[in-house]
Design an enzyme around this catalytic site. Structure first.
Site, PDB file in Angstrom:
ATOM      1  CD  GLU A 148      -4.208 -39.851 -14.084  1.00 24.54           C
ATOM      2  OE1 GLU A 148      -3.377 -39.445 -14.911  1.00 24.54           O
ATOM      3  OE2 GLU A 148      -5.316 -39.307 -13.915  1.00 24.54           O
ATOM      4  CG  HIS A 150      -3.345 -34.881 -17.168  1.00 25.37           C
ATOM      5  ND1 HIS A 150      -2.498 -35.963 -17.277  1.00 25.37           N
ATOM      6  CD2 HIS A 150      -4.390 -35.289 -16.392  1.00 25.37           C
ATOM      7  CE1 HIS A 150      -3.009 -36.978 -16.589  1.00 25.37           C
ATOM      8  NE2 HIS A 150      -4.149 -36.602 -16.046  1.00 25.37           N
ATOM      9  CG  HIS A 183      -7.115 -38.699 -18.794  1.00 27.71           C
ATOM     10  ND1 HIS A 183      -6.994 -39.944 -18.218  1.00 27.71           N
ATOM     11  CD2 HIS A 183      -6.664 -37.818 -17.872  1.00 27.71           C
ATOM     12  CE1 HIS A 183      -6.500 -39.818 -16.991  1.00 27.71           C
ATOM     13  NE2 HIS A 183      -6.270 -38.522 -16.752  1.00 27.71           N
ATOM     14  CB  SER A 187      -0.304 -35.014 -20.298  1.00 30.86           C
ATOM     15  OG  SER A 187      -0.173 -35.324 -18.923  1.00 30.86           O
TER      16      SER A 187
HETATM   17  N1  HBI Z   1      -9.934 -35.598  -9.516  1.00 31.79           N
HETATM   18  N2  HBI Z   1     -10.531 -34.033 -11.089  1.00 31.79           N
HETATM   19  C1  HBI Z   1      -9.816 -35.106 -10.751  1.00 31.79           C
HETATM   20  N3  HBI Z   1      -8.968 -35.651 -11.669  1.00 31.79           N
HETATM   21  C2  HBI Z   1      -8.246 -36.755 -11.371  1.00 31.79           C
HETATM   22  O1  HBI Z   1      -7.496 -37.259 -12.227  1.00 31.79           O
HETATM   23  C3  HBI Z   1      -8.355 -37.301 -10.091  1.00 31.79           C
HETATM   24  C4  HBI Z   1      -9.229 -36.700  -9.165  1.00 31.79           C
HETATM   25  N4  HBI Z   1      -9.332 -37.203  -7.938  1.00 31.79           N
HETATM   26  C5  HBI Z   1      -8.617 -38.394  -7.529  1.00 31.79           C
HETATM   27  C6  HBI Z   1      -7.729 -38.928  -8.591  1.00 31.79           C
HETATM   28  N5  HBI Z   1      -7.646 -38.404  -9.746  1.00 31.79           N
HETATM   29  C7  HBI Z   1      -6.800 -40.081  -8.443  1.00 31.79           C
HETATM   30  O2  HBI Z   1      -5.790 -39.757  -7.573  1.00 31.79           O
HETATM   31  C8  HBI Z   1      -7.365 -41.365  -7.985  1.00 31.79           C
HETATM   32  O3  HBI Z   1      -7.430 -41.282  -6.597  1.00 31.79           O
HETATM   33  C9  HBI Z   1      -8.652 -41.806  -8.503  1.00 31.79           C
HETATM   34  N1  NLE Z   2       2.422 -35.116 -14.618  1.00 32.92           N
HETATM   35  C1  NLE Z   2       1.383 -34.949 -15.588  1.00 32.92           C
HETATM   36  C2  NLE Z   2       1.752 -33.836 -16.565  1.00 32.92           C
HETATM   37  O1  NLE Z   2       2.694 -33.127 -16.326  1.00 32.92           O
HETATM   38  O2  NLE Z   2       1.085 -33.677 -17.553  1.00 32.92           O
HETATM   39  C3  NLE Z   2       0.018 -34.686 -14.946  1.00 32.92           C
HETATM   40  C4  NLE Z   2      -0.437 -35.774 -14.022  1.00 32.92           C
HETATM   41  C5  NLE Z   2      -1.796 -35.592 -13.440  1.00 32.92           C
HETATM   42  C6  NLE Z   2      -2.159 -36.705 -12.541  1.00 32.92           C
HETATM   43 FE    FE Z   3      -5.488 -37.820 -14.987  1.00 32.59          FE
END
Ligand code: HBI
Ligand code: NLE
Ligand code: FE
Length: 421
Positions: A324, A279, A284, A343
């Site tokens: 996301e 992912h 990202h 992803s």
């Molecule tokens: N923590 N490591 C990590 N990765 C993310 O993508 C992530 C997170 N904490 C919260 C979050 N994403 C999202 O759900 C948002 O709340 C920012």
């Molecule tokens: N659903 C995504 C995946 O399968 O790659 C991951 C999402 C993470 C927030």
């Molecule tokens: Fe993410």
């Protein structure tokens, strides 16, 4: 608030100037001794400086900007310094006054939640992670697999002890892990040409050339982080798992993305509710190499510093539906730019089908939208461009309740507080 253009600095008016720790910003045209002249003027008033910082001006090639801090005994002294600098420099702003010695330029209300001011403050986030499965209930395929769990805790040891500035240690991935990567990679690359936004497609070949992306190799975070740093100044930091929304978003203010290093369970390669290395690297990373997207992401991060819990929730929701799960209009088509879509072989196809609902990206509405985290999204929001989305998020951020604004100083890797909104 945008980064470091003097036009965005807020000026104190005479009425708001009070004694105490003071920051003054001024600009000079490059000539021998110009700074010396300014400092001499301050010295002549018998004032001792506590900080001086310089940078080339963003507005003109030959100007330099300076920030100086000093302890002002009276408000009159602040005005005197400002007047004497006005006579010899191009532009003078009193950025903040009335601070407590040792604090940053401006005091912030006591009720403000703690937030990182310097890059190394991110070291404090390391072990505040949610347990696997805590928010994702029992449908996590790895929850009951002891071998998988043990392997994960081996990998997350790196994140647990990682400190700012260190190289990210490499992980030697196992055959099972590599096979999972191969499955995900090969499936996704068949989809990208027709489903990924053009920014993702532009960067992907560069990642193949420079960072070891390919079907048979799981790229190492360290090399990817260096590549991103060259593109947009973003860097990766290894993380043990899900951070709180506040910590996670605060990192983005520093252009730091917290990245997992372990991989999803081999039994379900095409969808996982959790972030994993597939992912992060396939979803990202390509977008963080894009300057407009990097600005957009940092904008959310800056708005999250010291924000109230309610505002954090709003910003986290905006993050969710953009970084996301965002989709965008490109020409006469819709394309995915959200990493959670890029992803996931399953959701990438679904999000651009006629099944989900799509609505325009309006932050004040997006911020209130409820969403599931362990299944495909029922609704997506369409951005017109990253620049447009950034402007909208900035406007939304200005409507939040925080009584001060912040800006990131990339030279010192620290947050500067500005006296008012
Ligand atoms: N923590 N490591 C990590 N990765 C993310 O993508 C992530 C997170 N904490 C919260 C979050 N994403 C999202 O759900 C948002 O709340 C920012
Ligand atoms: N659903 C995504 C995946 O399968 O790659 C991951 C999402 C993470 C927030
Ligand atoms: Fe993410």
């Amino acid at each position: 608030m945008s980064v470091s253009s003097p036009a965005h600095l807020h000026k104190c008016t005479d009425a708001t100037i009070v004694p105490g720790k003071t920051t003054i910003h001024f600009t000079i045209t490059d000539k021998v001794g110009a700074l010396d002249e300014c400092l001499a003027a301050i010295k002549a008033m018998n004032i001792s400086l506590t900080r001086i910082e310089s940078r080339p001006s963003k507005t003109s090639e030959f100007d330099y900007e300076f920030f100086v801090d000093f302890e002002a005994a009276t408000s009159k002294q602040v005005l005197e310094v400002s007047k004497s600098l006005e006579a010899i420099s191009k532009q003078v702003h009193v950025v903040g006054t009335g601070g407590v010695a040792g604090a940053t330029s401006t005091d912030i209300p006591d009720s403000t939640p703690w937030f990182p001011r310097k890059m190394i403050d991110l070291d404090t986030f390391a072990d505040k992670v949610l347990e696997m499965g805590e928010e994702l209930d029992a449908d996590h395929p790895g929850a009951k697999d002891a071998v998988y769990r043990a392997r994960r805790s081996e990998i997350t040891k790196i994140a647990k002890t990682y400190k700012t500035g260190q190289p990210i240690p490499h992980v030697e991935y196992t055959a099972v892990e590599k096979e999972t990567w191969t499955t995900v990679f090969n499936k996704l690359i068949t989809m990208f040409p027709n489903y990924a936004c053009r920014e993702h497609q532009y960067v992907f070949p560069l990642l193949i050339q420079n960072c070891g992306y390919g079907p048979d190799n799981i790229p190492q975070l360290d090399g990817v982080s260096k590549f991103l740093k060259d593109c947009t100044g973003f860097t990766l930091r290894p993380v043990m798992g899900l951070l709180t929304s506040r910590d996670f978003l605060n990192g983005l203010a520093f252009r730091v993305f917290h990245s997992t290093q372990y991989i999803r369970h081999h039994s379900k390669p095409l969808y996982t509710p959790e972030p994993d290395v597939c992912h992060e690297l396939l979803g990202h990373v390509p977008l963080f190499a894009n300057p407009d997207f990097a600005d957009f992401s940092q904008e959310i991060g800056l708005a999250s510093l010291g924000a109230s819990d309610d505002d954090i929730e709003r910003l986290a929701t905006i993050y969710w539906f953009t970084v996301e799960f965002g989709i965008c209009r490109q020409g006469d088509q819709l394309r995915a730019y959200g990493a959670g879509l890029l992803s996931s072989f399953g959701e990438l196809e679904y999000c651009l089908s006629d099944k989900p609902e799509v609505r325009p990206f309006e932050p004040s509405k997006v911020a209130q939208q409820k969403y599931p985290i362990t299944e495909y999204q029922p609704v997506y929001f369409v951005a017109e461009s990253f620049k447009d989305a950034q402007m909208r998020v900035r406007e939304f951020a200005n409507s939040l309740s925080r009584p001060f604004s912040v800006r990131y100083n990339a030279y010192t890797e620290s947050i500067e507080i500005l006296d008012s909104k």
